[in-house]
Design an enzyme around this catalytic site. Structure first.
Site, PDB file in Angstrom:
ATOM      1  N   ASN A  78      13.443  50.188 -88.407  1.00  0.00           N
ATOM      2  CA  ASN A  78      12.800  50.047 -87.104  1.00  0.00           C
ATOM      3  C   ASN A  78      13.334  51.079 -86.130  1.00  0.00           C
ATOM      4  O   ASN A  78      14.423  51.623 -86.308  1.00  0.00           O
ATOM      5  CB  ASN A  78      13.015  48.630 -86.555  1.00  0.00           C
ATOM      6  N   CYS A  79      12.548  51.319 -85.083  1.00  0.00           N
ATOM      7  CA  CYS A  79      12.874  52.248 -84.016  1.00  0.00           C
ATOM      8  C   CYS A  79      14.305  52.007 -83.531  1.00  0.00           C
ATOM      9  O   CYS A  79      14.681  50.857 -83.337  1.00  0.00           O
ATOM     10  CB  CYS A  79      11.873  52.051 -82.880  1.00  0.00           C
ATOM     11  N   PRO A  80      15.095  53.057 -83.385  1.00  0.00           N
ATOM     12  CA  PRO A  80      14.790  54.495 -83.473  1.00  0.00           C
ATOM     13  C   PRO A  80      15.156  55.125 -84.814  1.00  0.00           C
ATOM     14  O   PRO A  80      15.125  56.336 -84.940  1.00  0.00           O
ATOM     15  CB  PRO A  80      15.675  55.084 -82.374  1.00  0.00           C
ATOM     16  N   ASP A  95       7.391  50.816 -89.511  1.00  0.00           N
ATOM     17  CA  ASP A  95       7.599  50.493 -88.100  1.00  0.00           C
ATOM     18  C   ASP A  95       6.308  50.776 -87.320  1.00  0.00           C
ATOM     19  O   ASP A  95       5.835  51.911 -87.309  1.00  0.00           O
ATOM     20  CB  ASP A  95       8.746  51.340 -87.542  1.00  0.00           C
ATOM     21  N   ASP A 128       6.191  57.229 -81.923  1.00  0.00           N
ATOM     22  CA  ASP A 128       7.472  57.931 -81.971  1.00  0.00           C
ATOM     23  C   ASP A 128       7.443  59.229 -82.780  1.00  0.00           C
ATOM     24  O   ASP A 128       8.021  60.237 -82.354  1.00  0.00           O
ATOM     25  CB  ASP A 128       8.558  57.019 -82.561  1.00  0.00           C
TER      26      ASP A 128
END
Length: 85
Positions: free
Chosen positions: A19-21, A46, A52
């Site tokens: 997941n982010c980041p 994600d 992103d």
């Protein structure tokens, strides 16, 4: 219209489950080790990656060649730019 210059020699980086980041951070590190002009498929699950990854490419001087929705996630074909950031 999407360009379909993808080669079977393009590397694939499995970022599924992150997941982010983390997808962007890991992609940044992997691309930094590659030669300019090299291409890398990023495979993600994600949902924020659709925002992103393109933003990362624009900010870092890499070219986003192709994006595709796949079962459970997305794939992004990124060409390593000249700029190192």
């Amino acid at each position: 219209m999407l360009e379909n210059k993808a080669s079977k020699h393009d590397a694939v980086y499995d970022l599924k489950g992150l997941n982010c980041p983390l997808p962007v951070l890991k992609a940044k590190k992997r691309l930094a080790a590659m030669q300019p002009g090299s291409r890398l498929w990023l495979e993600t699950t994600d949902p924020l990656a659709v925002i992103d990854i393109p933003a990362f490419c624009a900010d870092s001087g890499h070219q986003l060649i192709e994006t595709a929705s796949v079962s459970g996630g997305h794939r992004f074909l990124v060409e390593r730019g000249e700029q190192q950031s």
